[in-house]
Each structure stands twice: as structure tokens, then as C-alpha cells.
Design a protein around this motif. Structure first.
Motif, PDB file in Angstrom:
ATOM      1  N   VAL A 116      21.284   1.810  57.065  1.00  0.00           N
ATOM      2  CA  VAL A 116      20.925   2.764  57.924  1.00  0.00           C
ATOM      3  C   VAL A 116      21.978   3.676  57.688  1.00  0.00           C
ATOM      4  O   VAL A 116      23.149   3.281  57.856  1.00  0.00           O
ATOM      5  N   SER A 117      21.671   5.172  57.736  1.00  0.00           N
ATOM      6  CA  SER A 117      22.673   5.985  57.572  1.00  0.00           C
ATOM      7  C   SER A 117      23.221   6.304  59.070  1.00  0.00           C
ATOM      8  O   SER A 117      22.561   5.918  59.986  1.00  0.00           O
ATOM      9  N   ALA A 118      24.254   6.625  59.383  1.00  0.00           N
ATOM     10  CA  ALA A 118      24.986   7.409  60.570  1.00  0.00           C
ATOM     11  C   ALA A 118      24.042   8.480  61.140  1.00  0.00           C
ATOM     12  O   ALA A 118      23.887   8.502  62.264  1.00  0.00           O
ATOM     13  N   MET A 119      23.570   9.308  60.239  1.00  0.00           N
ATOM     14  CA  MET A 119      22.735  10.456  60.721  1.00  0.00           C
ATOM     15  C   MET A 119      21.395   9.959  61.636  1.00  0.00           C
ATOM     16  O   MET A 119      21.165  10.261  62.420  1.00  0.00           O
ATOM     17  N   VAL A 120      20.637   8.743  60.967  1.00  0.00           N
ATOM     18  CA  VAL A 120      19.598   8.123  61.410  1.00  0.00           C
ATOM     19  C   VAL A 120      20.088   7.389  62.841  1.00  0.00           C
ATOM     20  O   VAL A 120      19.180   7.349  63.793  1.00  0.00           O
ATOM     21  N   ILE A 121      21.255   6.801  63.156  1.00  0.00           N
ATOM     22  CA  ILE A 121      21.541   5.901  63.973  1.00  0.00           C
ATOM     23  C   ILE A 121      21.896   7.083  65.103  1.00  0.00           C
ATOM     24  O   ILE A 121      21.604   6.964  66.481  1.00  0.00           O
ATOM     25  N   SER A 122      22.481   8.337  64.754  1.00  0.00           N
ATOM     26  CA  SER A 122      22.824   9.415  65.766  1.00  0.00           C
ATOM     27  C   SER A 122      21.301   9.852  66.228  1.00  0.00           C
ATOM     28  O   SER A 122      21.382   9.969  67.636  1.00  0.00           O
ATOM     29  N   ARG A 123      20.372  10.090  65.681  1.00  0.00           N
ATOM     30  CA  ARG A 123      19.082  10.422  66.214  1.00  0.00           C
ATOM     31  C   ARG A 123      18.621   9.557  66.849  1.00  0.00           C
ATOM     32  O   ARG A 123      17.990   9.933  68.257  1.00  0.00           O
ATOM     33  N   GLN A 124      18.352   8.334  66.500  1.00  0.00           N
ATOM     34  CA  GLN A 124      17.643   7.275  67.209  1.00  0.00           C
ATOM     35  C   GLN A 124      18.432   6.846  68.588  1.00  0.00           C
ATOM     36  O   GLN A 124      17.448   6.405  69.619  1.00  0.00           O
ATOM     37  N   LEU A 125      19.714   6.816  68.541  1.00  0.00           N
ATOM     38  CA  LEU A 125      20.420   6.264  69.613  1.00  0.00           C
ATOM     39  C   LEU A 125      20.772   7.437  70.534  1.00  0.00           C
ATOM     40  O   LEU A 125      21.310   7.132  71.661  1.00  0.00           O
ATOM     41  N   GLY A 126      20.699   8.815  70.166  1.00  0.00           N
ATOM     42  CA  GLY A 126      21.083   9.809  70.900  1.00  0.00           C
ATOM     43  C   GLY A 126      22.604   9.648  71.150  1.00  0.00           C
ATOM     44  O   GLY A 126      23.016  10.172  72.408  1.00  0.00           O
ATOM     45  N   ILE A 127      23.342   9.802  70.301  1.00  0.00           N
ATOM     46  CA  ILE A 127      24.578   9.840  70.390  1.00  0.00           C
ATOM     47  C   ILE A 127      25.105  10.744  69.184  1.00  0.00           C
ATOM     48  O   ILE A 127      24.498  11.029  68.222  1.00  0.00           O
ATOM     49  N   SER A 128      26.367  11.298  69.227  1.00  0.00           N
ATOM     50  CA  SER A 128      26.869  11.994  68.250  1.00  0.00           C
ATOM     51  C   SER A 128      26.919  11.576  66.957  1.00  0.00           C
ATOM     52  O   SER A 128      26.976  10.368  66.712  1.00  0.00           O
ATOM     53  N   GLY A 285      18.810   6.733  48.550  1.00  0.00           N
ATOM     54  CA  GLY A 285      17.931   6.837  49.490  1.00  0.00           C
ATOM     55  C   GLY A 285      18.474   6.873  50.829  1.00  0.00           C
ATOM     56  O   GLY A 285      17.690   7.283  51.710  1.00  0.00           O
ATOM     57  N   VAL A 286      19.397   6.101  51.221  1.00  0.00           N
ATOM     58  CA  VAL A 286      19.833   5.913  52.450  1.00  0.00           C
ATOM     59  C   VAL A 286      21.262   6.922  52.815  1.00  0.00           C
ATOM     60  O   VAL A 286      21.114   7.735  53.748  1.00  0.00           O
ATOM     61  N   TRP A 287      22.414   6.479  52.006  1.00  0.00           N
ATOM     62  CA  TRP A 287      23.427   7.293  52.336  1.00  0.00           C
ATOM     63  C   TRP A 287      23.834   8.505  51.495  1.00  0.00           C
ATOM     64  O   TRP A 287      24.566   9.186  51.939  1.00  0.00           O
ATOM     65  N   HIS A 288      23.208   8.537  50.406  1.00  0.00           N
ATOM     66  CA  HIS A 288      23.109   9.848  49.483  1.00  0.00           C
ATOM     67  C   HIS A 288      24.638   9.773  48.857  1.00  0.00           C
ATOM     68  O   HIS A 288      24.831  10.291  47.715  1.00  0.00           O
TER      69      HIS A 288
END
Length: 336
Positions: A116-128, A285-288
Motif C-alpha cells: 500500500v502506498s503512503a498516499m493511500v494510507i494518508s487518504r484512508q486514515l485521514g492523516i498527512s 502499480g503501487v509505489w510507482h
């Protein structure tokens, strides 16, 4: 409560086994969110996982001689009158994030097929994004290699990952020592991989496909009684002489599999090439893209995920959570 034994890392980095609470291995995301949606639920589960026989004071070592204080995550020892925390010595110690956020991030990373990318974690968990990036790397550090030795029939290969660069191009985020040398002018980063037939995998970055680079990884990973299977790269020839048997396939001549009735095994590198394809699909596909500086951490994550492929979702979660008691990764060490 009945439980199962799952792997964990001790303070010295060695693997031991502890008993963790039993949960349904097929727990989906909604059930996981309901089960670990509050701070109290996470503290209770973490305490049972860390102390299956009762709270253990990290000051005097007394067992089951403490009570829960009003402060969150904290117990008080009757023997030494000291307080200790269930998150002490873990990446969650002194964290500003709620424990449900940590648990959800661990679940998403441990149970995903390719990461899972950090961008997806940021969006799903509501953190920066910065917080999510640091959180992902701290969890990725928990997926470190367990130092197991590959045995049996082991396939070894090297693959080149990343975008194609001009011969004189350099990454602004990587030091000169980390710049990929590549082969054939591709300037891509090389990754060394080894996979047991129907077993575990290991991976690390390499500077070149020289004999010294490949031999260092092979001798560190493989048991000396292993049957080595490779392609016809010249660097493998003298390396293979150190093992009881060395099978080779000649890809340049269109040979992908060979069955010899006198050989100890079928000669092919399908297993390691499948793992290499997983690496490339995860990157594209995930981290690019990821920095070469952190490449070993990403490659180890993919290797551990490959090794956990037959586990249930909760078994994967418990395995990563059990590694929480290893030495955490600091921001200074990550950005140095």
C-alpha cells in the motif's frame, strides 16, 4: 482464552514464538474496524499479545503483579512501585497517533497483495502524507527479514527495476554511491532475489551483477547443502561449485525448463521469475517510484509478504504486530 503461536522479534532481533489471542482468520476490513475501533480495544489486544501470562514489569521483571492505572496504556507494578506501558520499546511509544490508526495501517499493509502506498494510507486514515510516509516505513521496518536460511532447491536470479534513464542521468534524491550502474545502458537498479521451490524468498539491492556482489548474497542466504538453480550468467559458475548441485537453464537459446532423468530436480527459474514479476508489479502499480536509499526496506517487505502468502489476514496482522517489540525506526535514521 485459547490462542495460537505466532512469530515475533526479540530485542536482539532473533525470532521467538508467543501465544496470541485467537481471531477469525477471515476477518474483513469492516469487522476489523469494529473489533479495533477504540483505544481501549487496541490496548487490551496489544496487552494480551505482549503478555499472554499477565503484565510483565520492564523495570523489575515481575509477572502478573500489576494493576491498570487511569492513564492510558499504563500499568503500575506492586513489587517496585514503578509504572510501565504496553507500548514501551515499540514504534508506538510516545506516538501522537491513536492506536486504532496504527492497527488499521498495520492491517492494510500486512494484508495487501502487493503493498500500500503512503498516499493511500494518508487518504484512508485521514492523516498527512508526511505522517503516512513515516508510518509506512516504521511498519515496513517491522517486516524485516527473519534471517532464515533458504534450503532445498533454491532459484537465484537478478532483475533490474525502475525507469529507464539516460547514461548520464542521476537521481536528485539519491547519493552518488546509490546511483544504479545497470547493464546495457539501462541505468536501472539491480535487485538480487532467491526463492525456495514452494517456499520462502529473499531480496536485496545490488550495485552490479559482478561475482562478488552476487556471491555475497548467495552465501549469506543459502544453506551449503542447497541445490542451486540459475540461468547462464557467468558469475554463477564458480558460485555453483560451492554447492552439491548446480542446475542452469540457457534463456538465450530459448531454454526455459529442462528435465534430466539423472538430475536431482527439474532445471527452471519459474519461481524466482514469478517473485521478480511481483516486485515489478508492486513498483509500477503501487509505489510507482521509490528512492534507492530505501530499496532494501521495500524489497524485504515484498519478500516477507511472499513468505506470508498462505497465511490468513489475521495471522499476517498478528505476525507484524508481534514484531512491534523490535527496535523501532527513528525519523533521524530514516532521513539521514
Amino acid at each position: 482464552m485459547q490462542g495460537r503461536f505466532v512469530g515475533a522479534l526479540s530485542s536482539t532481533g532473533s525470532i521467538y514464538f508467543r501465544q496470541a489471542p485467537r481471531h477469525n482468520g477471515g476477518m474483513d476490513l469492516k469487522r476489523f474496524s469494529d473489533t479495533f475501533g477504540t483505544e481501549e480495544q487496541c490496548v487490551e489486544y496489544l496487552a494480551r499479545s505482549r503478555w499472554p501470562h499477565g503484565p510483565v514489569c520492564d523495570k523489575c521483571g515481575s509477572i502478573s503483579d500489576a494493576w491498570k492505572t487511569a492513564q492510558p496504556r499504563t500499568w503500575a507494578c506492586r513489587a517496585c512501585q514503578k509504572q510501565f506501558s504496553v507500548t514501551a520499546g515499540t514504534p508506538m511509544e510516545r506516538t501522537h497517533l491513536p492506536l486504532p490508526t496504527w492497527f488499521m495501517a498495520i492491517y492494510l499493509i500486512a494484508t495487501s497483495s502487493k503493498g500500500v502506498s503512503a498516499m493511500v494510507i494518508s487518504r484512508q486514515l485521514g492523516i498527512s502524507y508526511k505522517t503516512a510516509w513515516f508510518l509506512c516505513h516504521r511498519i515496513r521496518q517491522l517486516l524485516a527479514d527473519d534471517d532464515c536460511t533458504l534450503k532445498g532447491i533454491v532459484e537465484v536470479d537478478e532483475t533490474y527495476i525502475g525507469v529507464k534513464r539516460r547514461p548520464d542521468a542521476k537521481s536528485k534524491r539519491d547519493s552518488d554511491d546509490d546511483q544504479p550502474k545497470g547493464r546495457g545502458g539501462t541505468r536501472k537498479m539491480m535487485a538480487l532475489t532467491a526463492v525456495e521451490r514452494d517456499g520462502k524468498a529473499k531480496a536485496r539491492k545490488g550495485s552490479t551483477h559482478s561475482e562478488r556482489t552476487i556471491a555475497g548474497a548467495v552465501f549469506d542466504w543459502l544453506d551449503r547443502d542447497t541445490v542451486l538453480v540459475t540461468d547462464e550468467l557467468p558469475a554463477y559458475r564458480w558460485i555453483g561449485k560451492r554447492f552439491p548441485a548446480h542446475l542452469r537453464v540457457n534463456h538465450s537459446r530459448g531454454e526455459w525448463s529442462r528435465r534430466d532423468p539423472l538430475a536431482v530436480a527439474c532445471a527452471h527459474t519459474n519461481s524466482v521469475e514469478s517473485f521478480n514479476a511481483t516486485i515489478k508489479r508492486a513498483i509500477s502499480g503501487v509505489w510507482h517510484w521509490f528512492s534507492i536509499k530505501h530499496a532494501d526496506r521495500y524489497l524485504r517487505e515484498l519478500a516477507v509478504r511472499w513468505n506470508m502468502r498462505r497465511m490468513s489476514r489475521m495471522e499476517r496482522f498478528d505476525l507484524v504486530l508481534g514484531s512491534m517489540f523490535a527496535r523501532p525506526l527513528s525519523w533521524r535514521a530514516l532521513t539521514a
